[in-house]
Design a protein around this motif. Sequence first.
Motif, mmCIF file in Angstrom:
data_model
loop_
_atom_site.group_PDB
_atom_site.id
_atom_site.type_symbol
_atom_site.label_atom_id
_atom_site.label_comp_id
_atom_site.label_asym_id
_atom_site.label_seq_id
_atom_site.Cartn_x
_atom_site.Cartn_y
_atom_site.Cartn_z
ATOM 1 N N VAL A 77 0.847 -1.184 0.000
ATOM 2 C CA VAL A 77 0.000 0.000 0.000
ATOM 3 C C VAL A 77 0.891 1.245 0.000
ATOM 4 C CG1 VAL A 77 -0.230 0.092 2.529
ATOM 5 C CG2 VAL A 77 -1.997 1.116 1.089
ATOM 6 N N TYR A 78 0.444 2.267 -0.722
ATOM 7 C CA TYR A 78 1.091 3.582 -0.731
ATOM 8 C C TYR A 78 0.132 4.549 -0.048
ATOM 9 C CZ TYR A 78 4.364 1.848 -4.260
ATOM 10 O OH TYR A 78 5.326 1.140 -4.923
ATOM 11 N N LEU A 79 0.557 5.138 1.060
ATOM 12 C CA LEU A 79 -0.301 6.019 1.837
ATOM 13 C C LEU A 79 0.183 7.464 1.761
ATOM 14 C CD1 LEU A 79 -0.677 3.819 5.048
ATOM 15 C CD2 LEU A 79 -2.305 4.060 3.159
ATOM 16 N N PRO A 80 -0.689 8.382 1.340
ATOM 17 C CA PRO A 80 -0.307 9.802 1.339
ATOM 18 C C PRO A 80 -0.356 10.354 2.759
ATOM 19 C CG PRO A 80 -2.579 9.555 0.617
ATOM 20 C CD PRO A 80 -2.035 8.169 0.824
ATOM 21 N N LEU A 81 0.670 11.071 3.145
ATOM 22 C CA LEU A 81 0.734 11.643 4.486
ATOM 23 C C LEU A 81 0.405 13.128 4.434
ATOM 24 C CD1 LEU A 81 3.988 9.912 5.795
ATOM 25 C CD2 LEU A 81 1.611 9.162 6.040
ATOM 26 N N LYS A 82 -0.181 13.629 5.498
ATOM 27 C CA LYS A 82 -0.507 15.049 5.587
ATOM 28 C C LYS A 82 0.792 15.843 5.723
ATOM 29 C CE LYS A 82 -4.901 14.168 7.860
ATOM 30 N NZ LYS A 82 -5.679 14.309 9.110
ATOM 31 N N THR A 83 0.962 16.840 4.886
ATOM 32 C CA THR A 83 2.197 17.626 4.905
ATOM 33 C C THR A 83 2.115 18.821 5.844
ATOM 34 O OG1 THR A 83 1.458 18.910 2.990
ATOM 35 C CG2 THR A 83 2.807 16.951 2.553
ATOM 36 N N THR A 84 0.917 19.163 6.292
ATOM 37 C CA THR A 84 0.756 20.318 7.175
ATOM 38 C C THR A 84 0.589 19.909 8.631
ATOM 39 O OG1 THR A 84 -1.626 20.291 6.784
ATOM 40 C CG2 THR A 84 -0.288 21.711 5.355
ATOM 41 N N GLU A 85 0.642 18.606 8.892
ATOM 42 C CA GLU A 85 0.510 18.097 10.258
ATOM 43 C C GLU A 85 1.641 17.115 10.530
ATOM 44 O OE1 GLU A 85 -3.442 16.698 11.128
ATOM 45 O OE2 GLU A 85 -4.342 18.234 9.853
ATOM 46 N N ASN A 86 1.737 16.643 11.758
ATOM 47 C CA ASN A 86 2.775 15.680 12.130
ATOM 48 C C ASN A 86 2.204 14.299 12.417
ATOM 49 O OD1 ASN A 86 4.899 17.464 11.847
ATOM 50 N ND2 ASN A 86 4.667 18.238 13.917
ATOM 51 N N GLN A 87 0.977 14.071 11.938
ATOM 52 C CA GLN A 87 0.338 12.787 12.185
ATOM 53 C C GLN A 87 -0.752 12.556 11.134
ATOM 54 O OE1 GLN A 87 -2.238 12.315 15.737
ATOM 55 N NE2 GLN A 87 -0.620 10.926 16.421
ATOM 56 N N THR A 88 -0.856 11.306 10.680
ATOM 57 C CA THR A 88 -1.912 10.905 9.749
ATOM 58 C C THR A 88 -2.448 9.566 10.227
ATOM 59 O OG1 THR A 88 -0.728 11.984 7.923
ATOM 60 C CG2 THR A 88 -2.469 10.449 7.323
ATOM 61 N N GLN A 89 -3.785 9.407 10.180
ATOM 62 C CA GLN A 89 -4.402 8.154 10.595
ATOM 63 C C GLN A 89 -5.199 7.550 9.444
ATOM 64 O OE1 GLN A 89 -6.580 9.521 14.183
ATOM 65 N NE2 GLN A 89 -5.405 7.936 15.242
ATOM 66 N N PHE A 90 -5.212 6.212 9.410
ATOM 67 C CA PHE A 90 -5.968 5.477 8.401
ATOM 68 C C PHE A 90 -6.684 4.305 9.046
ATOM 69 C CE2 PHE A 90 -2.571 7.394 5.888
ATOM 70 C CZ PHE A 90 -3.269 7.908 4.810
ATOM 71 N N ARG A 91 -7.828 3.965 8.470
ATOM 72 C CA ARG A 91 -8.533 2.731 8.790
ATOM 73 C C ARG A 91 -8.139 1.725 7.719
ATOM 74 N NH1 ARG A 91 -12.714 4.171 12.264
ATOM 75 N NH2 ARG A 91 -13.298 6.359 12.119
ATOM 76 N N LEU A 92 -7.524 0.602 8.129
ATOM 77 C CA LEU A 92 -7.154 -0.454 7.196
ATOM 78 C C LEU A 92 -8.095 -1.632 7.431
ATOM 79 C CD1 LEU A 92 -3.246 -0.407 7.478
ATOM 80 C CD2 LEU A 92 -4.710 0.937 5.989
ATOM 81 N N HIS A 93 -8.899 -1.944 6.423
ATOM 82 C CA HIS A 93 -9.867 -3.035 6.531
ATOM 83 C C HIS A 93 -9.337 -4.283 5.843
ATOM 84 C CE1 HIS A 93 -12.636 0.402 7.060
ATOM 85 N NE2 HIS A 93 -13.382 -0.451 7.739
ATOM 86 N N ASN A 94 -9.502 -5.424 6.503
ATOM 87 C CA ASN A 94 -9.228 -6.742 5.945
ATOM 88 C C ASN A 94 -10.589 -7.425 5.787
ATOM 89 O OD1 ASN A 94 -8.122 -9.189 5.212
ATOM 90 N ND2 ASN A 94 -7.391 -9.691 7.252
ATOM 91 N N ASP A 95 -10.847 -8.061 4.644
ATOM 92 C CA ASP A 95 -12.138 -8.695 4.346
ATOM 93 C C ASP A 95 -13.289 -7.702 4.409
ATOM 94 O OD1 ASP A 95 -11.292 -11.258 3.741
ATOM 95 O OD2 ASP A 95 -11.234 -11.846 5.849
ATOM 96 N N TYR A 96 -13.085 -6.531 3.844
ATOM 97 C CA TYR A 96 -14.099 -5.477 3.852
ATOM 98 C C TYR A 96 -15.312 -5.886 3.008
ATOM 99 C CZ TYR A 96 -16.420 -1.069 2.903
ATOM 100 O OH TYR A 96 -17.351 -0.073 2.777
ATOM 101 N N ALA A 97 -16.477 -5.655 3.549
ATOM 102 C CA ALA A 97 -17.728 -5.850 2.813
ATOM 103 C C ALA A 97 -18.805 -5.016 3.489
ATOM 104 C CB ALA A 97 -18.122 -7.321 2.793
ATOM 105 N N VAL A 98 -19.848 -4.731 2.727
ATOM 106 C CA VAL A 98 -21.009 -4.026 3.269
ATOM 107 C C VAL A 98 -22.168 -5.011 3.285
ATOM 108 C CG1 VAL A 98 -22.620 -2.112 2.968
ATOM 109 C CG2 VAL A 98 -20.206 -1.785 2.428
ATOM 110 N N ASN A 99 -22.727 -5.242 4.452
ATOM 111 C CA ASN A 99 -23.895 -6.115 4.587
ATOM 112 C C ASN A 99 -25.130 -5.225 4.479
ATOM 113 O OD1 ASN A 99 -26.095 -7.649 5.613
ATOM 114 N ND2 ASN A 99 -24.660 -8.959 6.707
#
Length: 179
Positions: A77-99
């Motif tokens: 995965v390639y994740l873009p980081l915020k350049t104006t802050e010192n922290q970036t958060q992501f939700r990484l889903h495994n077996d993602y689906a919508v019921n």
Amino acid sequence: MRKPFIIIPILLLFVALTSCEKDDICPGDSSTTARLYINFYSSTNPENPKNVFKFRVQGIGNDQVLADYNAVTSNKVYLPLKTTENQTQFRLHNDYAVNNNGTPEDTSDDYITGNEDIITISYNTKLEYVSKACGYKTVFENVTITVEDDGDKWINYILSTTDNEPISDENEAHFNLFH
């Protein structure tokens, strides 16, 4: 006597044309702000790359789903980081689906299935001059990644591959994620 009057303007025109700089255009292969590059590996056999199935990445704070990672199979995965802050958060889903709860027309009762882990990427930023046309790029230093423990993590651990070197390009993986 008229020749010096003709030669001088021609000479001035020649000097003006040869001293001008060409348009400074930022080439496509120019170094720009790098994304964070993470490879996925098996935690039981750490030498083997391992796919994440129905993998989905969603930013936290902007809730943007990364188009290249919306319920796909991937081993990186390639994740873009915020350049104006010192922290970036992501939700990484495994077996993602919508019921859809048996009601495909009614989205109000839909819910997400699979396993979601939240990662926090912390870093310091530094601007680095590239060129007149390209301007500056952001270099990320002292990068660390933590995984929020919700009691049901699919990510076992994440290790740096760069020995804490600054992240300035995305040609080689910066971290390995083991699951």
